[in-house]
Design an enzyme around this catalytic site. Structure first.
Site, mmCIF file in Angstrom:
data_model
loop_
_atom_site.group_PDB
_atom_site.id
_atom_site.type_symbol
_atom_site.label_atom_id
_atom_site.label_comp_id
_atom_site.label_asym_id
_atom_site.label_seq_id
_atom_site.Cartn_x
_atom_site.Cartn_y
_atom_site.Cartn_z
ATOM 1 N N PRO A 1 0.692 -1.132 0.030
ATOM 2 C CA PRO A 1 -0.081 0.091 0.309
ATOM 3 C C PRO A 1 0.838 1.392 -0.146
ATOM 4 O O PRO A 1 1.987 1.383 0.533
ATOM 5 C CB PRO A 1 -0.737 -0.259 1.210
ATOM 6 N N CYS A 2 0.270 2.428 -0.664
ATOM 7 C CA CYS A 2 0.927 3.696 -0.488
ATOM 8 C C CYS A 2 1.287 3.868 0.866
ATOM 9 O O CYS A 2 2.533 4.758 0.912
ATOM 10 C CB CYS A 2 -0.032 4.572 -1.081
ATOM 11 N N PHE A 3 0.461 3.723 2.012
ATOM 12 C CA PHE A 3 0.758 4.265 3.265
ATOM 13 C C PHE A 3 1.973 3.270 4.031
ATOM 14 O O PHE A 3 1.930 3.245 5.327
ATOM 15 C CB PHE A 3 -0.492 4.369 4.020
ATOM 16 N N LYS B 1 3.744 7.561 7.878
ATOM 17 C CA LYS B 1 3.132 8.440 6.763
ATOM 18 C C LYS B 1 1.842 8.828 7.200
ATOM 19 O O LYS B 1 1.034 8.294 7.947
ATOM 20 C CB LYS B 1 3.048 7.785 5.803
#
Length: 256
Positions: free
Chosen positions: A136-138, A152
């Protein structure tokens, strides 16, 4: 360059992405910049522009969880839009150096807004850009992103086209990004680390309006003048309606 500000009602994934791109067209026509704050009508997994996704996600599990899919015009990795606030900034742009400067300016505005909210966020050091993949992005902050205590809080991405720039990103209110792993056909080798959230830092769940107001104030302070309100004009609405066809098309969503 004139900056305008708008808080728009929740839309579905195709509607949100189409409106962001329509605002890029407006930036090309008018030379104005628009800072938009928004949310999503239902849980939606947004895929990065060039992210590999075809055959990677379980559509039956997504339906059972009520999660929709959309592919962003920007790059980066998968992000679940649910308990978060999304922002976008669309503006005319010159070369690549201007894109770097715009990224820094927008993040400065976000950091100032978070400080007004009482969030001690900053830019992490000692990190590099995250490689593409299904995590995932996070999962972890990349260079120049916004974090709290090394986790983040804000994930952002850019897209440049025809002399304009779109930067948009997500500010987490609650951390439900681990749900992304449940949507994958194959398990990730390691669990998704916890991300920073506004609710954890502040001790309460802010509304979209409570996040939007300090962003507008911080933007005005950054440019040294009042930021006027923006109303979505008929031409922008017409462009968004046309562009929606792309973002709700499965051929775009599952292009790779």
């Amino acid at each position: 360059m004139r900056w305008l500000f708008v808080l728009t009602p929740p839309l579905d994934g195709a509607g949100n992405m189409a409106l962001d791109e329509a605002l890029m067209r407006r930036a090309a026509r008018t030379g104005d910049a628009v800072f938009r704050v928004y949310s999503w009508a239902s849980p939606t997994l947004s895929l990065g522009r060039n992210q590999r996704a075809r055959g990677c996600y379980d559509s039956a599990v997504a339906r059972a969880l009520g999660v929709a899919f959309v592919r962003r015009p920007t790059g980066g990795r998968a992000l679940l839009h649910h308990h978060e606030v999304t922002y976008s900034a669309t503006l005319p742009l010159g070369d690549g150096d201007d894109a770097r400067s715009a990224y820094d300016f927008i993040n400065d505005v976000l950091l100032a807004a978070l400080s007004r909210l009482g969030v001690p966020a900053g830019r992490p050091t000692g990190v590099s850009s995250m490689p593409p993949g299904l995590r995932p992005c996070f999962d972890a902050p990349a260079a120049h992103e916004i974090a709290v205590d090394g986790r983040k809080l804000v994930g952002s991405a850019q897209w440049r086209r025809d002399g304009t720039l779109l930067q948009h990103g997500s500010i987490l209110i609650h951390d439900d990004q681990a749900m992304i792993a449940r949507l994958l056909n194959a398990p990730l080798p390691d669990p998704t680390p916890a991300a920073a959230t506004l609710s954890n830092v502040l001790g309460f769940e802010p509304t979209v309006e409570q996040v939007a107001e300090p962003i507008r104030d911080a933007l005005g302070a950054a440019i040294g003048r009042r930021v006027d309100s923006f109303g979505v004009e008929p031409e922008v609405s017409a462009d968004a309606a046309e562009l929606r066809n792309t973002y709700e098309n499965a051929a775009w969503t599952w292009r790779r």
